[in-house]
Design an enzyme around this catalytic site. Structure first.
Site, short mmCIF file in Angstrom:
data_model
loop_
_atom_site.label_atom_id
_atom_site.label_comp_id
_atom_site.label_asym_id
_atom_site.label_seq_id
_atom_site.Cartn_x
_atom_site.Cartn_y
_atom_site.Cartn_z
N GLY C 148 -80.40 38.56 -125.99
CA GLY C 148 -81.32 39.49 -126.63
C GLY C 148 -82.74 38.95 -126.62
N CYS C 149 -83.68 39.83 -126.90
CA CYS C 149 -85.09 39.43 -126.84
C CYS C 149 -85.44 38.45 -127.96
CB CYS C 149 -85.99 40.65 -126.86
SG CYS C 149 -85.61 41.84 -128.18
N TYR C 150 -85.09 38.81 -129.19
CA TYR C 150 -85.35 37.89 -130.29
C TYR C 150 -84.63 36.55 -130.09
CZ TYR C 150 -87.44 41.48 -133.42
OH TYR C 150 -88.23 42.43 -134.01
N THR C 152 -83.83 35.04 -127.38
CA THR C 152 -84.49 34.23 -126.35
C THR C 152 -85.67 33.46 -126.94
OG1 THR C 152 -83.85 35.73 -124.57
CG2 THR C 152 -85.77 34.34 -124.18
#
Lengths: 343, 343, 343, 343
Positions: C148-150, C152
């Protein structure tokens, strides 16, 4: 106190009516309806109203609405025309922010809104609520149709020139820009922030519903055929309309600044700015003012008018309350003498 | 009518004072000074004030300022401390929006502001103008130091927890985000729209001047050493502060919601939101409200407080006027009971 | 040439895959599916691709997808797990940008995603596609779950500290801010520009689905229990994540800068910035870089890590292609060595 | 490899040249000058270039610059004309992004730029670098003047109509909107984010320096007098120009769409969009494309052309590199075939 009802209070013109009416000294807010949010406290939906508006949305009920002195419709088109006749019959005055009663030519309305109008009898008697044009008629009106946002900015910009017969009325150009709140509080991919932020585009180029409104109002008022090319654009901001208006001068021998200043000398909500001004939309943000500047670039025969409003205030809810103030004999500025927020 | 003067009216706290004072029913605006813009009508610089504020900027003149009942300083730091003693001597009360009198520890002030203070005698007697903390002292104050914007949001968020002894006072974390108006109306490349729009960053990580202010105010009030890690960030918006505050709970046996509701039960400008709320900065845009929500995510021992204000209103000019209302015995809400603008 | 298919190409991670793959020298884009837009040329939906991507969306067809060497899933969760087993069986490798295979603990996944997983056997064998953690496993993976973006931004920020045992692993705080594109291309009132522009708020405070992902990845990798308070916020911008990470140091005797520089010395897509840096999200806009700065403010025992990525690139599509490059033995930078756009 | 120098690399066209040239396969960046930042690594000023551009700014030195095959000037006006003669004499070709050599009429230039031109001999011989107009001359040019951003969007929109003699050439209207990066990277209060965000305004109404450029280029090329009203506006976004162009048709018997499609059939960087399209600026963000749509609203005699570019790419640095590619016999798309970033 004026007993006020609002039909359809969950959109942006609804919350803006509430922001302004909550501090209006002559108003008692009796009822605000919403089919979808019935039962929900208004301030749960709009937390800016916490501590200021303590009622909840309710189902629209004509009997309750009819106990109000005036009812505002902040609804999508076709809603008002279904309810208004009953209210008018029971002597409740109506201020409609939607498009249901803005035109006089029924055939044109039905063509552009692509539906049949359900109360053509009232259609004719509605007063077009641009105070700078119709103040006297508004006073006694039972039903006021609040102008659209683009028409307000555009008509106020062209009126002095057309009234004075200074421009070719058949080739007007209105290049208008709006903030995204003009699209309303509706779920739609094109209005997501990820779609609109940092970008600029035209829309409705082939024909926007405000075009016939501008055309009719200017033609009727000036008693000659007026036609225009109207190109709306979406600017990456929340509020504001900036109309850049172009006309071909039919004479060079005129003091344009003076024409505008005299036309609006007594208007509390039109500010003709000094020569050379270029009004910014933020200078009217949250306020009911229309600021206008007139230019003749490079001394050519093209006149350029810059006209800015807050689409939700002078272009909708503020102008609606201005109409109410006139209808009920109040000082016109009551409750809407708000100063724009800068920055 | 209270005769009011403003020193340094060309910045954002200046125009915001004017927006609010122009509609304040008990105020007469006598004078507004600016060395750089002396002679210019205020509304030429801030067109939102056209029709509302009709005076021009003038050179600062102690004799004229001293005729006012109260003078607001909306100046960069070190300006107020040069003029204030003269005004206080002549019985003009002063409300200073700058940092000159915010601390009590002179050495700390001189270290963080990297200059010598020129009136240490007044330094000690100034009242820290957070009404929720110092209402009684403000009433009789001759000199009020309006809290910084970050400290306002941060202190109001931590106070109920610290006063009740619920968190470890030595390891607070304040992760704060501000809009760009917090940097003031000064030409600077990093604050250009092309530099800040669409981007997010931290700044002042090694030490921001609001850190010693928060540390001192919380320590003194709670009579114990308080320390915090304070990380300010720049968010791509114009107004608003969102402080996300973290503390380590020393007890689990407590109703946090109740602690906050009781602490602020009688505060007109603090809104403790319902359980589960996540306040947005726009819900206070243009208003003097601080909205607060308290959370205990995943039932851990970390408490999270969300505190939002408009940095220019509750974080500056609105709070300044709130202080004035208290100092002059007015209803506290007079002139600042403005509803936030949404959208 | 690697034959590539994309399932679910109408969202923001889809268009971003296309932007990057269209210029990838080793890729042949064979098919892109969308049930809703089947038949529409891709460049009609995304005009930025006009002249670069000339295929149309098609119905998802396992037979056609199975002819690809690799298929990317840019779908909402639960879509991939229905199709993936068939593809894996037919030796098509899969890179899943959704959440279907990100966790290892099935019970936790089913609790947070509130549904039953339909292929638990693959669930266990999927490789978590954070190259900085799992490069070797990615090489031979049949199924990669892109983080996921968060997670990462957060994991890359905490990893050096946890691996070196420098902080208390049970009280991490991640105060994270995202642009609105993180919410995807879905019609929803809260994501309208009129709702999000100019405002800042927290969301998902009680529990965001990226929390268990971060917790599990850090715990497994560091072979000790890791727990954190994770507070996501919505910032008024389109792209970018800024994670501000807090940890309590267990030792003072350490060169934090060196720890980070050594950890990422050979990573092509992690940029440890010089001491004192405060990375802005725009410095990674459109690029696959994670920029990191480590601070110890006021020399306290709290370490602060600032970690920024573009949520659609390093936080999704760029990282997915990075995985592909590793899986197919290409130079890791191929096709994704894009420079961020500033301003 | 083409040895390239850049004079004046600290502005937005400078960083954009670097972003594109750093990945240009035929270019070797030799030197970049800046008086103010001499000695500073370029990537300290522009962190997006970290890992991609490893040289530092240096003092401008004609001897070093003259060793380049081509030198780009990304400077304010009057800088290039002082250095260019020396470089041309030494056979270094010059691509000037500033306004110093854009006009052919010296008197007009000196009037609008309010200074004396210091090398009138080169002034005449410079080639106006709009490839769609002057491709053949560009091939052999020693000195290319890259068109202004507004002129690029405006000229490309009007050219097909004027070349075909379809509109009244004396009454063109160009209502143009730009993002704030057009104002450059200069400290100035009006360009602060707090001044421009969320607001829209016209500027330069009485006469913008791009007006004589458009007038001259269109007049010379079409061999008839062309005149226009040009009203630039500032939109609250970073990048992009949207030109809305109006002309009065002199004939109705014409397929406007076909006129545009044929005119630009072989142009790699002009995209004539399908009938009915309304291009958004974000569809060209970061790319060298000009997207154009032609409309005849309500079938009136007013033609409306919508033309969008990225002001920093097709309106400056990308177009400059396009010129370089032509001058050095490369495929025109080399290094600038970048896909726009959406969202």
């Amino acid at each position: 106190m004026i007993k006020v009802g609002i039909v359809g209070g969950t959109g942006y013109t609804g919350v803006e009516l509430l922001r302004l009416l909550a501090n209006h000294p002559e108003v008692s807010l009796e009822v605000i309806t919403s089919r979808s949010e019935s039962g929900m406290p208004v301030s749960d939906l709009f937390p800016n109203l916490r501590g200021h508006v303590n009622i909840a949305f309710s189902e629209p009920d004509p009997d309750i609405l009819a106990q109000c002195d005036v009812v505002f419709f902040a609804t999508p088109h076709t809603v008002a025309m279904a309810l208004v006749p009953e209210l008018i019959k029971r002597n409740t005055r109506v201020i409609d922010l939607s498009a249901d009663f803005r035109l006089k030519d029924l055939a044109v309305w039905e063509q552009w809104y692509n539906t049949q109008h359900t109360c053509p009898e009232l259609f004719e008697h509605a007063v077009y609520g641009l105070p700078e044009l119709n103040r006297d008629k508004i006073k006694d009106a039972q039903l006021v149709a609040v102008p659209g946002c683009y028409p307000t900015a555009t008509e106020l910009g062209f009126l002095p020139l057309l009234e004075a017969g200074l421009i070719d009325p058949l080739h007007l150009i209105a290049d208008a820009k709006t903030g995204v709140s003009g699209a309303g509080r509706k779920a739609a991919i094109p209005m997501l922030m990820a779609e609109t932020s940092g970008s600029f585009k035209a829309y409705g180029v082939s024909g926007h519903r405000h075009l016939p409104e501008i055309r009719e109002v200017l033609s009727q008022h000036c008693q000659q055929e007026v036609d225009l090319t109207f190109i709306p654009h979406l600017a990456p901001m929340v509020r504001g309309i900036h109309a850049t208006l172009y006309g071909r001068l039919t004479t060079h021998d005129v003091n344009l600044q003076k024409v505008f200043e005299e036309r609006y000398a007594n208007e509390p909500f039109v500010d003709v700015m000094p020569i050379g001004s270029m009004p910014e939309t933020r200078s009217v943000q949250g306020s009911n003012i229309c600021r206008i500047a007139v230019h003749q670039p490079q001394n050519s025969d093209t006149v350029v008018v810059l006209s800015v409003i807050d689409n939700l205030v002078k272009g909708a809810s503020g102008q609606a309350i201005h109409n109410m103030n006139i209808m009920f004999g109040l000082d016109e500025k009551t409750g809407i003498n708000v100063i724009a927020m800068m920055p």
